[in-house]
Design a protein around this motif. Structure first.
Motif, PDB file in Angstrom:
ATOM      1  N   THR A 142     -14.274   3.109   5.790  1.00 60.33           N
ATOM      2  CA  THR A 142     -13.849   4.508   5.782  1.00 60.33           C
ATOM      3  C   THR A 142     -14.800   5.359   6.626  1.00 60.33           C
ATOM      4  OG1 THR A 142     -13.115   4.102   3.533  1.00 60.33           O
ATOM      5  CG2 THR A 142     -13.114   6.371   4.274  1.00 60.33           C
ATOM      6  N   ARG A 199      -8.903  -2.366   9.180  1.00 63.94           N
ATOM      7  CA  ARG A 199      -8.556  -1.567   8.006  1.00 63.94           C
ATOM      8  C   ARG A 199      -7.262  -2.078   7.374  1.00 63.94           C
ATOM      9  NH1 ARG A 199      -5.849   2.769   6.232  1.00 63.94           N
ATOM     10  NH2 ARG A 199      -4.498   2.636   8.037  1.00 63.94           N
ATOM     11  N   GLN A 224      16.035   3.390   3.278  1.00 64.27           N
ATOM     12  CA  GLN A 224      14.778   4.145   3.212  1.00 64.27           C
ATOM     13  C   GLN A 224      13.665   3.407   3.952  1.00 64.27           C
ATOM     14  OE1 GLN A 224      13.360   5.251  -0.696  1.00 64.27           O
ATOM     15  NE2 GLN A 224      11.591   6.279   0.184  1.00 64.27           N
ATOM     16  N   VAL A 278      11.307   4.706   6.912  1.00 64.64           N
ATOM     17  CA  VAL A 278       9.843   4.663   6.887  1.00 64.64           C
ATOM     18  C   VAL A 278       9.333   3.976   8.136  1.00 64.64           C
ATOM     19  CG1 VAL A 278       7.841   3.684   5.704  1.00 64.64           C
ATOM     20  CG2 VAL A 278       9.699   4.667   4.381  1.00 64.64           C
ATOM     21  N   PRO A 284       7.806   1.170  -4.415  1.00 62.32           N
ATOM     22  CA  PRO A 284       6.841   1.134  -3.308  1.00 62.32           C
ATOM     23  C   PRO A 284       6.525  -0.294  -2.859  1.00 62.32           C
ATOM     24  CG  PRO A 284       6.093   2.632  -5.023  1.00 62.32           C
ATOM     25  CD  PRO A 284       7.290   1.933  -5.559  1.00 62.32           C
ATOM     26  N   PHE A 328      -9.337   4.993   3.616  1.00 59.34           N
ATOM     27  CA  PHE A 328      -8.298   5.945   4.021  1.00 59.34           C
ATOM     28  C   PHE A 328      -8.509   6.359   5.467  1.00 59.34           C
ATOM     29  CE2 PHE A 328     -11.637   8.284   1.669  1.00 59.34           C
ATOM     30  CZ  PHE A 328     -12.149   9.058   2.694  1.00 59.34           C
ATOM     31  N   PHE A 369       6.748   8.676   1.967  1.00 59.68           N
ATOM     32  CA  PHE A 369       7.566   7.749   1.191  1.00 59.68           C
ATOM     33  C   PHE A 369       6.765   6.862   0.247  1.00 59.68           C
ATOM     34  CE2 PHE A 369      10.148   8.629   4.931  1.00 59.68           C
ATOM     35  CZ  PHE A 369      11.290   9.069   4.305  1.00 59.68           C
ATOM     36  N   PHE A 370       5.523   6.598   0.624  1.00 54.98           N
ATOM     37  CA  PHE A 370       4.755   5.672  -0.201  1.00 54.98           C
ATOM     38  C   PHE A 370       3.979   6.383  -1.296  1.00 54.98           C
ATOM     39  CE2 PHE A 370       5.388   2.913   3.477  1.00 54.98           C
ATOM     40  CZ  PHE A 370       5.868   1.797   2.829  1.00 54.98           C
ATOM     41  N   ARG A 427       3.478   8.736 -10.018  1.00 49.14           N
ATOM     42  CA  ARG A 427       2.737   9.050 -11.244  1.00 49.14           C
ATOM     43  C   ARG A 427       2.023  10.381 -11.138  1.00 49.14           C
ATOM     44  NH1 ARG A 427       1.701   3.392 -11.173  1.00 49.14           N
ATOM     45  NH2 ARG A 427       0.405   4.033  -9.456  1.00 49.14           N
TER      46      ARG A 427
END
Lengths: 455, 235
Positions: A255, A289, A321, A325, A347, B104, B194-195, B199
């Motif tokens: 990161t 990554r 969908q 995406v 997902p 990230f 979309f992902f 929750r």
């Protein structure tokens, strides 16, 4: 011989062994019983015949002595017991109580003894059934007394006995086989449990253990089996944890790298060489990554962690969908009918489809079509490309981790995309495989159980 | 005045690189390497936005969120190396507004922060007949939600909402009477793609219910429509 023995199961072998043992044992016992009974019965019969003969011979002798009568008259006067015939040999003549002339043949057995002056006893086959022959010299009247009594009841008794013993031996053999069958089943029950446990284990259920037992003969097996599974489980967990830990430890540094590099990318004062270097680093880091994310995803799937809730979803809607995406302009080939419903972690399944689309773009010369085929209990999603296809030998291998199909250039994907696809689909009770597309190219087929098929 | 952004992260490298990138975005970045230090920043002079790592030496991120939340409405974005669902849900329950997992892309973080700072768009503004005051019936008495003034009150008692709760209530109220799916709410309130993790929506609806409902276990303001999403009824 060896072939037939190999072909025969443990249970059959035990059954045969028990049956054979029972047969041998019961035969020996039956024969022993038969012969000792026969011996006893014969002896008893002989004694009876002897006693009878003494009585009768005394009668004949006395009659001959007192009256001086002819032998035939004497024989006519006494009545021999049922089944017995009396022969008297005097002065070269044979007399018979039954008026037959078989005397000489019937008594051959004992004649020499009687002639020499002693009592003789023997058996003759001349009658049917056998007869016991007793010969008594009567020196007082210069005669030889013979009594032949047919042992009819004896033969019948022995026959009945032999039959009963043979039937018993047969029954014992059958009982032995049944006992063997039962015993082998009893012995094999724990083995069957071990087999069931081993099958469960090999299908991935590492929580399977054998029930503990009080049986000292089995305790060692159960103990060591469970110990082995524990060790295996620990080992697998350790391996999985190691991979996950490594991946985990890399999260923060990766990161930091991507964040710092994004700064460099935006700076405008880089020389073309530096800019090119930054570009290369960015691309490689992105791959790194992605691989790390795939590794972490796979780790979670392996651990069986259920990230999200299952929801009931239409497959065509899901595919549409996923195409959105993936920013693809391919359309779903519709076969008509209502949208087949599946119960899935959305997902996760979106990732399965986007991975397959990405795979088609990277290795298959681009996605050509996506077809949804409703088969009732299951629904198939065909993801097709126009690439060179996958060689039949590679079709199972490409789902393995870090596997690459022959001739594929290294450095395109993480090598984990299809493993994630497979693991996810399997976790959903489905399957995925690779086939040829009609007209060239590869087709990846994802099969999922439908809601209607499940109920 | 620039938005004050607190970065609570114990990894020096990541904290420094985040600082540089976020300063380029125009934020006034405050760094904190431990939760105690961060809490003093929250207390005084206060922050507008927080990026919080969960695994820290000393006080962890969960405790920090729990203690910071009563003091400020500022959105909290969790940056976590953990991806265990329970951790994420726990952080959201404690008061976090959104999360990103390591590794990230910094663009993702920027997008999350921008989304949380943005006021919800007013759907009716194009037509000009926007409604800004909603009356919500509930067992505990009618609730008045003045969206323009960002005030929610039951009678004279004002109910305090965090920024994200306010945004969620706004979107629900704008579409009063309509069922909104989780993914739609995720898109409108959090600007997630979309992902996105649905929750986040569930946890926030739970938080909102605790504040509005007479009985959060059987809600009558924000109702769950099984398998579809949530609906709010307003007068």
């Amino acid at each position: 011989m060896t072939a037939s023995r190999r072909g025969r199961g443990l249970r059959s072998s035990v059954t045969y062994a028990f049956a054979f043992g029972a047969l041998v044992l019961s035969t020996v016992l039956a024969l022993g019983t038969y012969f000792s009974a026969r011996h006893f019965l014969l002896e008893q019969r002989e004694r009876t015949a002897l006693r009878q003969a003494f009585t009768d011979s005394a009668l004949v002798r006395d009659s001959l002595l007192t009256s001086g009568a002819e032998v035939s008259d004497v024989l006519g006067a006494i009545s021999p017991p049922a089944g017995a015939v009396i022969y008297v040999h005097r002065h070269g003549e044979w007399y018979s109580s039954a008026l037959d002339t078989a005397g000489p043949e019937m008594t051959t057995e004992v004649q020499p003894l009687v002639t020499s002056g002693s009592v003789g006893i023997g058996w003759t086959d001349a009658t049917d059934p056998h007869a016991v022959v007793v010969g008594i010299p009567l020196p007082a009247v210069d005669a030889q007394y013979y009594e032949v009594s047919v042992a009819e009841e004896l033969d019948r008794t022995l026959w009945t006995l032999a039959l009963a013993l043979a039937v018993c031996a047969g029954l014992t053999t059958v009982a032995g086989a049944v006992l063997g069958r039962g015993a082998s089943r009893r012995v094999l029950t724990p083995l069957k449990e071990v087999t069931t446990a081993a099958i469960k284990l090999s299908s991935g259920d590492l929580t399977t253990r054998l029930r503990s037992t009080d049986d000292p003969d089995l305790a060692a097996l159960v103990g060591s089996f469970n110990h082995m599974v524990d060790a295996l489980h620990a080992r697998i967990e350790q391996d999985a944890r190691f991979a996950a830990d490594v991946a985990h430890e890399l999260r923060t540094p990766v990161t930091t790298l991507t964040t710092s590099l994004s700064l460099l990318q935006q700076s405008t004062d880089l020389s073309p060489r530096s800019a090119r270097a930054v570009q290369l680093m960015t691309e490689e880091l992105e791959r790194f990554r992605r691989a790390l994310e795939d590794l972490l995803t796979l780790g979670r799937l392996d651990a069986g962690v259920h990230d999200g809730e299952l929801s009931t979803t239409g497959v065509r809607e899901l595919v549409r969908q996923a195409l959105k995406v993936a920013d693809s302009d391919v359309v779903v080939v519709d076969t008509g009918g209502p949208d087949p419903l599946v119960e899935i972690d959305r997902p996760q399944l979106l990732r399965v489809l986007t991975n397959l689309f990405r795979n088609a773009d990277l290795h298959g010369g681009g996605l050509t079509s996506v077809r949804v085929v409703d088969l009732g209990d299951v629904v198939d999603v065909h993801v097709e490309d126009r690439g060179p296809g996958v060689a039949a030998a590679d079709r199972a291998r490409i789902f393995e981790r870090f596997a690459r199909a022959g001739g594929q250039k290294v450095g395109t994907g993480s090598g984990l995309g299809l493993s994630i696809v497979e693991q996810t689909v399997r976790n959903h009770g489905g399957d995925v495989w690779c086939a040829d597309r009609e007209g060239g190219g590869a087709a990846f087929i994802v099969r999922l159980p439908t809601v209607s098929g499940r109920s | 005045m620039a938005t004050r952004l607190l970065v609570l992260e114990d990894d020096d490298g990541l904290r420094a690189s985040l600082r540089m990138v976020l300063e380029d975005e125009g934020y006034d970045v405050v760094e904190a390497s431990d939760a105690e230090l961060a809490l003093t920043e929250v207390a005084d002079p206060g922050v507008d936005l927080m990026l919080v790592d969960l695994m820290l030496g000393g006080m962890d991120g969960f405790s920090f969120i729990q203690r910071a939340r009563p003091q400020t409405d500022a959105p909290i974005v969790v940056i976590s190396a953990r991806d265990d669902v329970r951790d994420i849900v726990a952080a959201l329950e404690a008061g976090a507004d959104d999360y990103v997992t390591k590794p990230f892309l910094v663009d993702e973080v920027k997008a999350r922060l921008r989304a949380l700072l943005r006021r919800p768009s007013i759907a009716g503004s194009q037509t000009g007949d926007e409604v800004d005051v909603f009356v919500l019936d509930s067992q505990g008495g009618p609730l008045v939600f003045d969206r323009g003034a960002a005030v929610l009150a039951r009678g004279s008692e004002e109910i305090h909402l965090t920024n994200t709760e306010y945004r969620l209530l706004s979107v629900l109220a704008e579409n009063a009477g309509r069922v909104l799916s989780r993914s739609l709410l995720l898109e409108h309130v959090w600007e997630r793609g979309f992902f996105g993790d649905e929750r986040i929506v569930d946890v926030h609806v739970r938080r909102l219910r605790k504040k509005l409902e007479a009985d959060p276990a059987s809600p009558d303001v924000v109702v769950t429509v099984r398998g579809l999403g949530y609906r709010l009824d307003a007068r």
